[in-house]
Design a protein around this motif. Sequence first.
Motif, PDB file in Angstrom:
ATOM      1  N   LEU A 581     -42.315  33.899 -46.393  1.00  0.00           N
ATOM      2  CA  LEU A 581     -42.018  32.773 -45.201  1.00  0.00           C
ATOM      3  C   LEU A 581     -41.869  31.477 -45.652  1.00  0.00           C
ATOM      4  CD1 LEU A 581     -45.687  33.622 -43.201  1.00  0.00           C
ATOM      5  CD2 LEU A 581     -43.207  33.970 -42.494  1.00  0.00           C
ATOM      6  N   VAL A 582     -42.301  31.094 -46.964  1.00  0.00           N
ATOM      7  CA  VAL A 582     -42.239  29.676 -47.679  1.00  0.00           C
ATOM      8  C   VAL A 582     -40.650  29.469 -48.127  1.00  0.00           C
ATOM      9  CG1 VAL A 582     -42.943  28.471 -49.377  1.00  0.00           C
ATOM     10  CG2 VAL A 582     -44.312  29.732 -48.548  1.00  0.00           C
ATOM     11  N   MET A 583     -39.926  30.681 -48.485  1.00  0.00           N
ATOM     12  CA  MET A 583     -38.722  30.564 -48.956  1.00  0.00           C
ATOM     13  C   MET A 583     -37.641  30.479 -47.779  1.00  0.00           C
ATOM     14  SD  MET A 583     -38.321  33.698 -52.115  1.00  0.00           S
ATOM     15  CE  MET A 583     -38.865  34.818 -51.140  1.00  0.00           C
ATOM     16  N   ASN A 584     -38.170  30.651 -46.925  1.00  0.00           N
ATOM     17  CA  ASN A 584     -37.173  30.613 -45.608  1.00  0.00           C
ATOM     18  C   ASN A 584     -37.417  29.512 -44.759  1.00  0.00           C
ATOM     19  OD1 ASN A 584     -35.797  32.872 -46.408  1.00  0.00           O
ATOM     20  ND2 ASN A 584     -37.216  34.056 -45.267  1.00  0.00           N
ATOM     21  N   ILE A 585     -38.268  28.524 -45.183  1.00  0.00           N
ATOM     22  CA  ILE A 585     -38.921  27.531 -44.370  1.00  0.00           C
ATOM     23  C   ILE A 585     -37.769  26.582 -44.035  1.00  0.00           C
ATOM     24  CG2 ILE A 585     -39.527  25.989 -46.163  1.00  0.00           C
ATOM     25  CD1 ILE A 585     -42.286  25.623 -44.543  1.00  0.00           C
ATOM     26  N   GLU A 586     -36.715  26.341 -44.610  1.00  0.00           N
ATOM     27  CA  GLU A 586     -35.685  25.324 -44.350  1.00  0.00           C
ATOM     28  C   GLU A 586     -34.796  25.655 -43.443  1.00  0.00           C
ATOM     29  OE1 GLU A 586     -34.843  22.343 -47.715  1.00  0.00           O
ATOM     30  OE2 GLU A 586     -35.186  24.393 -48.803  1.00  0.00           O
ATOM     31  N   THR A 587     -34.439  27.147 -43.274  1.00  0.00           N
ATOM     32  CA  THR A 587     -33.584  27.766 -42.698  1.00  0.00           C
ATOM     33  C   THR A 587     -33.775  28.534 -41.350  1.00  0.00           C
ATOM     34  OG1 THR A 587     -33.751  29.904 -43.988  1.00  0.00           O
ATOM     35  CG2 THR A 587     -31.974  27.884 -44.625  1.00  0.00           C
ATOM     36  N   VAL A 614     -43.145  28.081 -54.054  1.00  0.00           N
ATOM     37  CA  VAL A 614     -42.516  26.456 -53.922  1.00  0.00           C
ATOM     38  C   VAL A 614     -41.323  26.438 -55.060  1.00  0.00           C
ATOM     39  CG1 VAL A 614     -43.109  24.035 -53.796  1.00  0.00           C
ATOM     40  CG2 VAL A 614     -44.419  26.040 -52.724  1.00  0.00           C
ATOM     41  N   SER A 615     -40.059  26.595 -54.815  1.00  0.00           N
ATOM     42  CA  SER A 615     -39.016  26.356 -55.845  1.00  0.00           C
ATOM     43  C   SER A 615     -38.288  25.107 -55.916  1.00  0.00           C
ATOM     44  CB  SER A 615     -38.172  27.543 -55.684  1.00  0.00           C
ATOM     45  OG  SER A 615     -37.701  27.621 -54.349  1.00  0.00           O
ATOM     46  N   PHE A 620     -41.400  22.036 -51.074  1.00  0.00           N
ATOM     47  CA  PHE A 620     -42.431  21.132 -51.290  1.00  0.00           C
ATOM     48  C   PHE A 620     -43.088  20.149 -50.295  1.00  0.00           C
ATOM     49  CE2 PHE A 620     -44.787  17.357 -53.164  1.00  0.00           C
ATOM     50  CZ  PHE A 620     -45.924  17.650 -53.039  1.00  0.00           C
ATOM     51  N   GLU A 621     -42.073  19.263 -49.780  1.00  0.00           N
ATOM     52  CA  GLU A 621     -42.089  18.363 -48.820  1.00  0.00           C
ATOM     53  C   GLU A 621     -42.615  18.794 -47.498  1.00  0.00           C
ATOM     54  OE1 GLU A 621     -42.551  15.153 -49.569  1.00  0.00           O
ATOM     55  OE2 GLU A 621     -41.893  15.062 -51.669  1.00  0.00           O
ATOM     56  N   GLN A 632     -48.039  26.377 -55.060  1.00  0.00           N
ATOM     57  CA  GLN A 632     -47.504  27.115 -56.519  1.00  0.00           C
ATOM     58  C   GLN A 632     -46.186  27.593 -56.461  1.00  0.00           C
ATOM     59  OE1 GLN A 632     -50.349  30.419 -56.473  1.00  0.00           O
ATOM     60  NE2 GLN A 632     -49.205  31.628 -58.285  1.00  0.00           N
ATOM     61  N   GLY A 633     -45.430  27.425 -57.652  1.00  0.00           N
ATOM     62  CA  GLY A 633     -44.096  27.821 -57.648  1.00  0.00           C
ATOM     63  C   GLY A 633     -43.422  27.072 -58.881  1.00  0.00           C
ATOM     64  N   PHE A 634     -42.071  27.663 -59.037  1.00  0.00           N
ATOM     65  CA  PHE A 634     -41.447  27.262 -59.934  1.00  0.00           C
ATOM     66  C   PHE A 634     -40.978  25.700 -60.145  1.00  0.00           C
ATOM     67  CE2 PHE A 634     -39.169  31.681 -61.748  1.00  0.00           C
ATOM     68  CZ  PHE A 634     -40.538  32.002 -61.615  1.00  0.00           C
TER      69      PHE A 634
END
Length: 650
Positions: A581-587, A614-615, A620-621, A632-634
């Motif tokens: 879910l986090v990785m696709n939050i922008e798209t 959170v990469s 993050f924002e 938590q993330g790279f």
Amino acid sequence: MFKALNKSVTRRILFYFLLVSAALIIAIFFAFEEAGKVAFKNMEKEKAEVMMRAIKPSIAMNLYLGFTNKVQNIIDDIVENQSNILGITVVKDGKVVASKVKKESYDKDYFIITDTIFKPNLKEPLGRLHVIYSYEHYNKLMDKYEKLIWFFLGGITVMLALFSVYLDQLLSPLKKIALALRNYSHKDPLKFDFSKREDEIGAISQALESMQQKIINHNKKQENVNKQLEQLVKEKTEELKSRFYIDTLTMLPNRFKLQEDLEELEQATLIIINIDDFKEINDLFGHKNGDKILKTFAQKLRGLFSTNYPRLYRLSGDEFVLLFNRSMAKSDVEKFLDLLAEKIENMVFLYGDKELSLRTSMGAALSKEGALEKADIALKKAKKLRKPYEIYNIDDKVVEEQYKKNIEWIKRLKKSIELDRVVPYFQPIVNVHTLEPKGYESLVRILDDEGKPIPPAEFLYIAKKSRLYFHLTKIMIEKSCEYFKESNCSFSINLSIEDILNPSMAQFLEQTIKRYDISERIILEVVESEGIDNYEVVSKFLFKMKDLGCQIAIDDFGSGYSNFEHILKLPIDYIKIDGSLVMNIETDPNSTIIISAIVDLAKKKGIKTVSEYVSSKEIFERVKYLGVDYVQGFYFAEPQQFVEKECLVD
């Protein structure tokens, strides 16, 4: 004196007679002693050689089979029970594989016999056998023998002193006896013609015959002992062979016999027969009745074939093997399997007044090379496709390669556990406002031969399949607690549902937490994506850990399906939002909606939220804007083996 001797022929004769007699006595003494030494030494060496020949077959068989512990047991038993044997050593490929030497052997006189051990029924050398044999028994015999000689010589001396007038008569039989004794051998018994006489000559003859008879009786007794030992070794060897090659339930040849027979064939076709869902039969009717059904099935299956081939073997619990001594065409195997499946389907098994039938799956391999593995792959394919049988073909090569890869990974995992190469790596969990870590998540890694970490994606699935997963979990719990025992940082450990349902694992976790006294700083992450089927057990475990002082987190929440009932009923402190879910939050607008809903529900329940994967700054924002408490993330840090142990406490 010499004048008197010259004047008296009698005295001269007596003097020279005594002189000659003295010389003769000395000669006889050494002749007896030398003959006895040679005879007894040869006897002891022959006994040692017989003993060696008796134990060689058993040692050769166990050494050939790789049972070095049984070789050691045989050696220990022989050395302990045979007083004449001081030690035995077995050498293979220049290395000692088994040895037993009595401590007192260093203080005793002994000799060593060495012989080559050959492979059973072959002339190919397998190793060397060294036997240390004591001269103790020989020395005892020689003591007795020398006493008899001294007695004999004493008698002669007495007779010479008392009956000098009968020198010629007395010396003649003694010379005959001495001559006979010089060529004495226990294999060719002597007959003394003077044993019936009542004088000293007769007594000496009787004593020698008695001694000779004792030697003969001793040899016969020793031969009987050796024969009994040989028979015992033979019986034990046959018993061992029977146990090693025969399945005790069905009396069919087992896996070991199958492998041996398979190696001897130039060509082969192999079929594995597996009884489907046999565990249900054991559960319904009990293992005793299940064994009866297996025996009956084996008898019925064996009754289908009247020729030497195919041969039937029991591979494991509910698996059997048919082995042909030739490579068969695929069409012929298909016809055979169709007919065999029909025969098995028509078999009837009785349980009381009930009739049972069995369903089987079969896998076949058409060549000798890798036959067992290929047939097993075909069997698994048949079960997966719910077909009565499958024949291994080239398309199954990918499955075979994966099968080999899995086996290799199991070896690597075992090696990593043995060499202490399973280590935790730590990734910080950062407060979105202070941008400082409040704690860390412990992530499992395996170090390769060069010390580089291998991520869990490569080995965790295999670990669960091979039952090595619990070892990894225990190592992670132990090492993580050890690392943070004197830190103010919180740290989280991942637990699968299998871990929680395993009583020994739950007990180990509780004991370790108490031992390190870190209950208030440890967070137990339960993977929600695995599902919680046994809710009562999981709930009881989590409440118990909560009472102990631990914090609870639901990991991967929002992946696939998520049961919000868990949040309402379980003692949750943190929700870790799934990384997909986090990785696709922008798209993906849906990801934003789901994360927003999770955060809103969590805040109403007083539960903290953690956003994984959170990469980038943008992600993050975004999650910070949605109200997530920790990230938590790279973007902040990759997992590291060593991290700071001082954290900013919220």
